[in-house]
Design a protein around this motif. Structure first.
Motif, mmCIF file in Angstrom:
data_model
loop_
_atom_site.group_PDB
_atom_site.id
_atom_site.type_symbol
_atom_site.label_atom_id
_atom_site.label_comp_id
_atom_site.label_asym_id
_atom_site.label_seq_id
_atom_site.Cartn_x
_atom_site.Cartn_y
_atom_site.Cartn_z
ATOM 1 N N LEU A 263 5.900 2.363 -24.743
ATOM 2 C CA LEU A 263 5.404 0.409 -25.107
ATOM 3 C C LEU A 263 4.890 -0.402 -24.335
ATOM 4 N N THR A 264 4.884 -0.334 -23.070
ATOM 5 C CA THR A 264 2.993 -1.095 -22.276
ATOM 6 C C THR A 264 2.162 -1.196 -22.484
ATOM 7 N N PHE A 265 1.559 0.435 -22.591
ATOM 8 C CA PHE A 265 0.152 -0.421 -23.183
ATOM 9 C C PHE A 265 0.372 0.258 -24.486
ATOM 10 N N TYR A 266 1.375 -0.085 -25.386
ATOM 11 C CA TYR A 266 0.703 -0.241 -26.677
ATOM 12 C C TYR A 266 0.660 -1.794 -26.896
ATOM 13 N N CYS A 267 1.771 -2.684 -26.033
ATOM 14 C CA CYS A 267 1.550 -4.087 -25.862
ATOM 15 C C CYS A 267 0.215 -4.710 -25.651
ATOM 16 N N PHE A 268 0.283 -4.021 -24.051
ATOM 17 C CA PHE A 268 -1.283 -4.714 -23.798
ATOM 18 C C PHE A 268 -1.956 -4.827 -24.390
ATOM 19 N N GLY A 269 -2.428 -3.797 -25.153
ATOM 20 C CA GLY A 269 -3.603 -3.041 -26.162
ATOM 21 C C GLY A 269 -3.725 -4.742 -27.138
#
Length: 174
Positions: free
Chosen positions: A18-24
């Motif tokens: 979720l963090t990597f998705y949200c960062f992108g």
């Protein structure tokens, strides 16, 4: 490394994804969409900009805000059930980043975006959105750095466990 339904490994992996998705998604929103606001806002009448802004902004909630909220819930769950290889201080730093991003969103971005919805676009308002958004971007960049560190700790520990397990099996077989 057997994982149970709510194991710390699954919670961490959910937070990680979720963090990597949200960062992108967040960087796309803040660099691409905000730049298009500036370009379009100068080119069309304010009422047309307001209609366009409302139409495109409706997708921010399901594709960005909801995943960020789910990631924050996973982060809080890690305080109660974290893999031993993840240092607790990293959770505190990530939580401080999440809080900073939410406070910035509530105090700065939402009021400006609301003005855009009402047809109050101006270059000065756009500049204020861009400048205040660096608070949120800074929090996102720090958090992603901490998450990368957590990931190295997590997978480094998992690799060590697997290597140790294999060595134990080889020794037992001899």
């Amino acid at each position: 490394m057997e994982a149970k339904p709510h194991s710390p490994y699954r919670v961490f992996l959910a937070y990680l994804l979720l963090t990597f998705y949200c960062f992108g998604a967040g960087m796309m929103n803040e660099f691409v969409e905000y730049l298009s606001y500036a370009d379009l806002g100068r080119s069309i009448p304010p009422a047309d900009f307001a209609r366009w802004h409302k139409a495109t902004s409706q997708y921010v909630l399901p594709f960005l805000v909801l995943p960020i909220l789910l990631g924050n819930i996973a982060l809080i769950a890690l305080f109660f059930n974290r893999p031993a290889s993840i240092p607790k201080w990293t959770l505190w730093v990530a939580l401080a980043c999440a809080i900073t991003a939410w406070v910035s969103t509530i105090l700065f971005q939402v009021p400006i975006e609301t003005q855009f919805d009402q047809g109050y676009f101006s270059p000065a308002l756009m500049e204020r959105l861009w400048q205040t958004d660096w608070i949120r971007k800074g929090a996102f960049f720090v958090e992603i750095g901490v998450v990368i560190y957590m990931t190295v700790c997590f997978f480094g520990s998992a690799t060590l466990r697997l290597t140790t397990l294999e060595a134990t099996r080889l020794t037992s077989a001899l």
